[in-house]
Design a protein around this motif. Structure first.
Motif, mmCIF file in Angstrom:
data_model
loop_
_atom_site.group_PDB
_atom_site.id
_atom_site.type_symbol
_atom_site.label_atom_id
_atom_site.label_comp_id
_atom_site.label_asym_id
_atom_site.label_seq_id
_atom_site.Cartn_x
_atom_site.Cartn_y
_atom_site.Cartn_z
ATOM 1 N N SER A 187 -7.513 -1.131 -3.722
ATOM 2 C CA SER A 187 -8.687 -0.294 -3.477
ATOM 3 C C SER A 187 -9.349 -0.624 -2.149
ATOM 4 O O SER A 187 -9.192 -1.722 -1.605
ATOM 5 C CB SER A 187 -9.704 -0.467 -4.599
ATOM 6 N N ALA A 188 -10.123 0.334 -1.646
ATOM 7 C CA ALA A 188 -10.863 0.123 -0.397
ATOM 8 C C ALA A 188 -11.897 -0.991 -0.552
ATOM 9 O O ALA A 188 -12.224 -1.687 0.423
ATOM 10 C CB ALA A 188 -11.536 1.424 0.036
ATOM 11 N N ASN B 18 -4.805 5.736 1.784
ATOM 12 C CA ASN B 18 -5.514 4.487 2.068
ATOM 13 C C ASN B 18 -6.450 4.600 3.266
ATOM 14 O O ASN B 18 -6.784 3.589 3.896
ATOM 15 C CB ASN B 18 -4.488 3.371 2.316
ATOM 16 N N PHE C 52 -10.707 -4.307 0.628
ATOM 17 C CA PHE C 52 -10.715 -4.491 2.076
ATOM 18 C C PHE C 52 -12.117 -4.797 2.585
ATOM 19 O O PHE C 52 -12.296 -5.557 3.532
ATOM 20 C CB PHE C 52 -10.155 -3.242 2.766
ATOM 21 N N GLU C 53 -13.102 -4.198 1.942
ATOM 22 C CA GLU C 53 -14.488 -4.485 2.317
ATOM 23 C C GLU C 53 -14.834 -5.941 2.001
ATOM 24 O O GLU C 53 -15.471 -6.641 2.797
ATOM 25 C CB GLU C 53 -15.424 -3.541 1.583
ATOM 26 N N GLU D 6 -9.638 5.069 3.680
ATOM 27 C CA GLU D 6 -10.867 4.276 3.639
ATOM 28 C C GLU D 6 -10.569 2.795 3.852
ATOM 29 O O GLU D 6 -11.302 2.097 4.568
ATOM 30 C CB GLU D 6 -11.573 4.492 2.301
ATOM 31 N N SER D 7 -9.479 2.308 3.253
ATOM 32 C CA SER D 7 -9.081 0.909 3.439
ATOM 33 C C SER D 7 -8.742 0.642 4.895
ATOM 34 O O SER D 7 -9.157 -0.372 5.480
ATOM 35 C CB SER D 7 -7.867 0.591 2.562
ATOM 36 N N LEU E 159 0.858 -1.183 0.000
ATOM 37 C CA LEU E 159 0.000 0.000 0.000
ATOM 38 C C LEU E 159 0.895 1.234 0.000
ATOM 39 O O LEU E 159 1.718 1.423 0.895
ATOM 40 C CB LEU E 159 -0.906 -0.008 1.232
ATOM 41 N N HIS F 97 -11.611 0.048 7.347
ATOM 42 C CA HIS F 97 -12.162 -1.314 7.397
ATOM 43 C C HIS F 97 -11.331 -2.197 8.328
ATOM 44 O O HIS F 97 -11.881 -3.013 9.079
ATOM 45 C CB HIS F 97 -12.197 -1.914 5.991
#
Length: 318
Positions: free
Chosen positions: A20-21, A111, A24-25, A113-114, A10, A117
């Motif tokens: 991308s986030a 990162n 991770f979701e 937003e990632s 990252l 999570h």
């Protein structure tokens, strides 16, 4: 339950694309699924919810090396820094700390937003499982049981700076620990699992051994230990990072966008020594005009020659 992930790389977004986030979701959903099925015990066949997840990030997750911020200053600039700065020299150390802090903050911002999570897993929104019935089945339509998740971080060859002791590096580590919800205690993040009692215990409980593979690669590990730069740092910072940037700068108008985007992936080529062959294949794939291809190779040769003139690289020539 033990889950191990490594080499996410990252970045701060100044080189190649980062994960991308959304990934991770989806990872959270997969982790939920794994925890549920791990709760069905092989011995008894009954459902007993697991009580804890140990998530081990096994190095090269927050990538400090793959950043164009290393090239913001030129040699002679008072803020110029490289990973091989002398940590025992107060001024050189301060310049390196400043650069690592810049890149680290860039990684956290890029990162965010990632990382949210990940942080929720060990905090406000943990994995939750159905409670068991008296007969050993998952109870439906009942309040789920939260599963404690501990996130442990170990370093590799692209994030070894988090292993350096000292209050100056600890200030950066503390922000990272908070942002990602790590279970790591105050102090350097471990490189060897034996440097952490919690990680050693988790590995022992699951009867596995895990560590980053850099110690088996002389290009990426200095025999003096993990607090020293390696030849791989110089190759990435002074060649791999800069090459796509320089091609865009000099030849951007003469090359298709798809080729330039593909060139950004040069940091993922393994082994590194195959990079010139990979570039040649990319030129062929996009049918780049011969004269332009010659110029691309010229840029590669010039940057390579410049890197090889570095005092640090010359010292590595054994």
């Amino acid at each position: 339950m033990l889950v191990i992930i490594s080499d996410l790389h990252l970045t701060d977004g100044t080189t190649a694309k980062t994960v991308s986030a959304d990934a991770f979701e989806r990872f959270r959903g997969r982790l939920q699924e794994l925890a549920y099925f791990a709760s069905f015990r092989e011995e008894s066949g009954s459902y007993e919810p697991i009580e804890q997840i140990d998530l081990l990030l096994l190095g090269d997750v927050l990538d400090v090396i793959r950043s164009m911020r290393w090239s913001d200053e030129k040699p002679g600039d008072p803020k110029y820094a490289r990973p091989w700065n002398n940590l025992n020299d107060e001024q050189e150390r301060a310049r390196l700390v400043h650069k690592v802090e810049q890149i680290g903050d860039g990684i956290l911002a890029k990162n965010a937003e990632s990382f949210k999570h990940l942080r929720r897993l060990s905090g406000e929104k943990p994995i939750a499982l159905p409670p068991p019935t008296a007969h050993g089945f998952p109870a439906r339509n009942q309040k789920r049981l939260p599963v404690e998740t501990k996130i442990h971080y170990m370093v590799g060859n692209h994030d070894w700076f988090w292993h350096i002791p000292g209050l100056d590096f600890e200030a950066i580590r503390s922000r990272i620990t908070k942002a990602l919800g790590f279970a790591n205690p105050v102090g350097p993040y471990p490189h060897d699992p034996l440097e952490s009692s919690a990680i050693s215990r988790a590995l022992r409980d699951h009867r596995v051994f895990a560590r980053h593979g850099d110690i088996y690669d002389p290009f990426n590990y200095d025999k003096r230990g993990r607090d020293y730069a390696s030849l791989g740092d110089a190759i990435v910072i002074d060649l791999i990072n800069g090459f796509p940037h320089e091609v865009r700068k000099q030849l951007g108008d003469d090359l298709p966008a798809e080729f330039l985007d593909g060139l950004d992936e040069i940091g993922n080529v393994r082994p590194r020594l195959l990079s010139p062959i990979w570039i040649q294949a990319l030129l062929k794939q996009y049918d780049i005009e011969k004269s332009t291809a010659v110029e691309v190779r010229r840029i590669w040769d010039e940057i390579t020659d410049e890197m090889l003139e570095s005092d640090f690289v010359r010292q590595q020539d054994t």
